[in-house]
Design an enzyme around this catalytic site. Structure first.
Site, PDB file in Angstrom:
ATOM      1  N   ASP A  95       0.856  -1.187   0.000  1.00 47.06           N
ATOM      2  CA  ASP A  95       0.000   0.000   0.000  1.00 47.06           C
ATOM      3  C   ASP A  95       0.901   1.249   0.000  1.00 47.06           C
ATOM      4  OD1 ASP A  95      -3.209   0.125   1.600  1.00 47.06           O
ATOM      5  OD2 ASP A  95      -2.252   1.676   0.377  1.00 47.06           O
ATOM      6  N   ASP A 190      -3.003   4.812  -2.389  1.00 47.77           N
ATOM      7  CA  ASP A 190      -4.026   5.366  -1.504  1.00 47.77           C
ATOM      8  C   ASP A 190      -4.473   6.758  -1.989  1.00 47.77           C
ATOM      9  OD1 ASP A 190      -5.325   5.166   1.206  1.00 47.77           O
ATOM     10  OD2 ASP A 190      -4.189   6.995   1.536  1.00 47.77           O
ATOM     11  N   GLU A 242      -6.717   3.856  -5.577  1.00 51.77           N
ATOM     12  CA  GLU A 242      -7.943   4.075  -4.820  1.00 51.77           C
ATOM     13  C   GLU A 242      -8.445   5.462  -5.189  1.00 51.77           C
ATOM     14  OE1 GLU A 242      -7.903   5.432  -0.929  1.00 51.77           O
ATOM     15  OE2 GLU A 242      -9.734   4.437  -0.336  1.00 51.77           O
ATOM     16  N   HIS A 316     -10.977  -2.323   4.446  1.00 49.90           N
ATOM     17  CA  HIS A 316     -10.756  -1.927   5.845  1.00 49.90           C
ATOM     18  C   HIS A 316     -11.439  -0.615   6.207  1.00 49.90           C
ATOM     19  CE1 HIS A 316      -8.006   0.242   3.363  1.00 49.90           C
ATOM     20  NE2 HIS A 316      -7.775   1.063   4.357  1.00 49.90           N
ATOM     21  N   ASP A 317     -12.090   0.001   5.202  1.00 49.11           N
ATOM     22  CA  ASP A 317     -12.768   1.287   5.483  1.00 49.11           C
ATOM     23  C   ASP A 317     -14.285   1.133   5.510  1.00 49.11           C
ATOM     24  OD1 ASP A 317     -10.480   3.094   3.335  1.00 49.11           O
ATOM     25  OD2 ASP A 317     -10.430   2.778   5.505  1.00 49.11           O
TER      26      ASP A 317
HETATM   27  O1  TEU Z   1      -9.217   5.968   2.356  1.00 53.14           O
HETATM   28  C1  TEU Z   1      -9.686   7.044   1.550  1.00 53.14           C
HETATM   29  C2  TEU Z   1     -11.015   7.464   2.003  1.00 53.14           C
HETATM   30  O2  TEU Z   1     -11.583   8.390   1.527  1.00 53.14           O
HETATM   31  C3  TEU Z   1     -11.570   6.686   3.123  1.00 53.14           C
HETATM   32  O3  TEU Z   1     -11.312   7.482   4.239  1.00 53.14           O
HETATM   33  C4  TEU Z   1     -13.017   6.398   2.876  1.00 53.14           C
HETATM   34  O4  TEU Z   1     -13.510   7.181   1.846  1.00 53.14           O
HETATM   35  C5  TEU Z   1     -13.794   6.753   4.085  1.00 53.14           C
HETATM   36  O5  TEU Z   1     -13.141   6.198   5.191  1.00 53.14           O
HETATM   37  C6  TEU Z   1     -15.175   6.142   3.951  1.00 53.14           C
HETATM   38  O6  TEU Z   1     -15.897   6.592   5.042  1.00 53.14           O
HETATM   39  C7  TEU Z   1      -7.821   5.790   2.334  1.00 53.14           C
HETATM   40  C8  TEU Z   1      -7.509   4.616   3.240  1.00 53.14           C
HETATM   41  O7  TEU Z   1      -8.115   3.443   2.712  1.00 53.14           O
HETATM   42  C9  TEU Z   1      -8.057   4.942   4.608  1.00 53.14           C
HETATM   43  O8  TEU Z   1      -7.908   3.827   5.494  1.00 53.14           O
HETATM   44  C10 TEU Z   1      -7.287   6.134   5.153  1.00 53.14           C
HETATM   45  O9  TEU Z   1      -7.867   6.517   6.379  1.00 53.14           O
HETATM   46  C11 TEU Z   1      -7.375   7.318   4.170  1.00 53.14           C
HETATM   47  O10 TEU Z   1      -7.177   6.965   2.809  1.00 53.14           O
HETATM   48  C12 TEU Z   1      -6.272   8.312   4.500  1.00 53.14           C
HETATM   49  O11 TEU Z   1      -5.034   7.719   4.175  1.00 53.14           O
END
Ligand code: TEU
Ligand code: CA
Length: 540
Positions: A95, A190, A242, A316-317
């Site tokens: 990542d 990311d 992403e 994971h989000d």
């Molecule tokens: O996530 C991007 C992001 O926008 C996420 O925060 C998601 O849209 C949101 O949590 C949904 O509610 C990436 C990573 O996957 C995330 O874990 C990180 O917190 C974020 O970027 C910052 O690096």
């Protein structure tokens, strides 16, 4: 084998397997489970960040891009993991969090100490714009006592990098080369569509109400530079971006092969169909018509224009998809298989998020004290400020928190369900004694259904290479599509509801064969009644 035939498995290392009894997953834990992942049949594992980090955003606040966080192990452990993965013919994707760095990164510390070179690594302004952070609150914070402000689109401990600065780009390209030299064969970038900020930042009001940092045209130049300077020169590399708040038009530009940018993109529109008025921290049943419209729009346009999608329900989000799209109390198994079939037979590269292959569900926590995610804790406070009661705010966080997918993997019914011998960093889900790997490794399980789907993608070229066309686009409960390639055709029908539904299939498929079906159907008639959450694929 091209990235179109591969299946990628996402591991959130903190929650996968703890082998040194500190309650946190580690690299040795991943290494020990490689035979399990081989048995599942995945081709590549994507590891969420394993680098030194103060963990304000669980590692997405990187303090050193080319080292291993001691909580996960050492660089030697990483090299051992790579060697064992190679023996199992499993590749590794890392990542790359290139939009921002932790404020504990030496670059930010040197900038704070007054080093002009490093101050230009960040986005500093005398006058902040009216932008807000994606984690709530202001997107600008005071830059030491300089009287300036630095931009942080996420937490204030995650300072946005200035991609306009060629030195920043070269530093990051060097990071990709460092991991490529270690045998890494994939990169997940990311929020990579946020890296391009306009030279003269201005308020949302001057950009028709939107902040000017999403999908800026310059992103394509940055990605092509990175491609040509790093992974584009390597064979067999897989790259996925992403894309936060992006469009299908942009994703076609990011992924068309001749543009030398990325192989594929994650977009999130299909995971916002249970957002009321587009707002995450709300509750409403998912909008099936909207879900189908998105799948059909993205599927047909990407197919027509040679774009390429990453296909996924979980990461994971996100809360666990089963809790969002299925009546888990009555149809967890059928529903899990249906969701899997809907994407694994689709056009794109499927991703399996750890635990999805055994039908893991949200943890069903009892109180706010059990939540740790920075985004969730901020949201809870904002909901209270908006006037929600503590119970109302808790119910919303319980449904939408990112912690829902970050609970430790449920390996067996033993102490701490086989994840650790001590209390984990985040509590295990309530379902852990009923839903765990040990119980899922038998015939007819969700795990075995995933095994079958993964095999089919390699056996039937129509799945990886075929076109995409909608079938019954207006049906109120069935998501159907047809894949075609040369003389092969595949009809995929997915009943997203617990009610039966009778439909007619096209004549051409009546003489077809059932490739896979979560109810074990063998014969086919022109008129077919789909059972609750039935997923069936008919091949001709
Ligand atoms: O996530 C991007 C992001 O926008 C996420 O925060 C998601 O849209 C949101 O949590 C949904 O509610 C990436 C990573 O996957 C995330 O874990 C990180 O917190 C974020 O970027 C910052 O690096
Ligand atoms: Ca550990």
């Amino acid at each position: 084998m091209s990235f179109k035939e591969k299946v990628i498995y996402q591991i959130y290392p903190k929650s996968f397997l703890d082998t040194n009894q500190d309650g946190v997953g580690d690299l040795l834990g991943i290494q020990q489970k490689l035979p399990y992942l081989k048995r599942l049949g995945v081709d590549m594992i994507w590891l969420s960040p394993i680098y030194p980090s103060p963990q304000n955003d669980n590692g997405y606040d990187v303090a050193d891009y080319t080292a291993i966080n001691p909580m996960f192990g050492t660089m030697t452990d990483f090299e051992a993991l790579m060697a064992t993965a190679k023996k199992h013919n499993i590749e590794v994707m890392l990542d790359m969090v290139f939009n921002h760095v932790s404020t504990e990164h030496e670059w930010f510390q040197k900038a704070l100490a007054g080093d002009k070179k490093y101050q230009d690594y960040f986005i500093l302004r005398d006058e902040p714009t009216d932008w807000v952070s994606k984690f709530g609150g202001n997107a600008w914070a005071p830059f030491g006592d300089t009287g300036k402000y630095y931009l942080h689109l996420f937490d204030k401990t995650q300072a946005d990098l200035n991609w306009r600065n060629p030195e920043v780009r070269e530093e990051l390209f060097e990071v990709v080369r460092f991991w490529t030299d270690k045998g890494v064969k994939g990169f997940r970038f990311d929020v990579i569509n946020l890296i391009g900020k306009d030279e003269f930042l201005n308020d949302c009001a001057e950009n028709d109400g939107k902040p000017a940092y999403t999908d800026r045209p310059i992103n394509h130049d940055y990605l092509r530079m990175m491609n040509q300077a790093t992974f584009g020169k390597e064979s067999e590399m897989i790259t996925v971006g992403e894309m936060s708040f992006t469009t299908v038009e942009e994703c076609i530009l990011y992924t068309k092969p001749d543009r030398e940018e990325l192989d594929m993109t994650f977009n999130f529109h299909h995971l916002k169909v249970d957002y009321k008025d587009g707002k995450k921290w709300t509750q409403m049943p998912f909008d099936f018509a909207k879900l189908k419209e998105l799948f059909h729009t993205w599927g047909t346009q990407m197919s027509a224009e040679s774009g390429w999608n990453a296909l996924f329900w979980n990461n994971h989000d996100q809360p666990r998809a089963l809790n969002r799209f299925v009546d888990v109390d009555n149809y967890r198994v059928a529903g899990a298989k249906m969701l899997a079939g809907a994407i694994h037979l689709n056009r794109g590269t499927p991703y399996i998020y750890m635990g999805e292959e055994i039908g893991m569900i949200d943890p069903d926590f009892d109180s706010m004290e059990q939540y740790v995610d920075v985004e969730s804790l901020n949201a809870y406070q904002e909901l209270l400020t908006e006037g929600k009661s503590e119970q109302e705010a808790f119910e919303i966080v319980k449904a939408k928190s990112r912690d829902n997918s970050r609970t430790p993997i449920q390996w067996d019914s033993g102490d701490y369900n086989g994840f650790s011998q001590v209390a984990p960093w985040l509590a295990l889900g309530k379902s852990a004694d009923e839903i765990n790997v040990a119980k899922e490794l038998q015939e007819g399980s969700i795990f075995s259904y995933y095994q079958e789907l993964i095999k089919l993608r390699k056996e039937y070229p129509v799945i990886a290479e075929g076109s995409y066309e909608a079938f019954l686009p207006d049906h109120p409960q069935i998501y159907g599509y047809i894949r075609r390639r040369k003389e092969e055709s595949l009809l995929v029908l997915n009943n997203f509801f617990p009610q039966e539904s009778t439909i007619e299939i096209p004549e051409e498929f009546v003489s077809g064969k059932v490739l896979i079906d979560n109810y074990g159907t063998e014969t086919i008639q022109r008129e077919i009644t789909l059972k609750p959450y039935q997923s069936i694929a008919i091949y001709r």
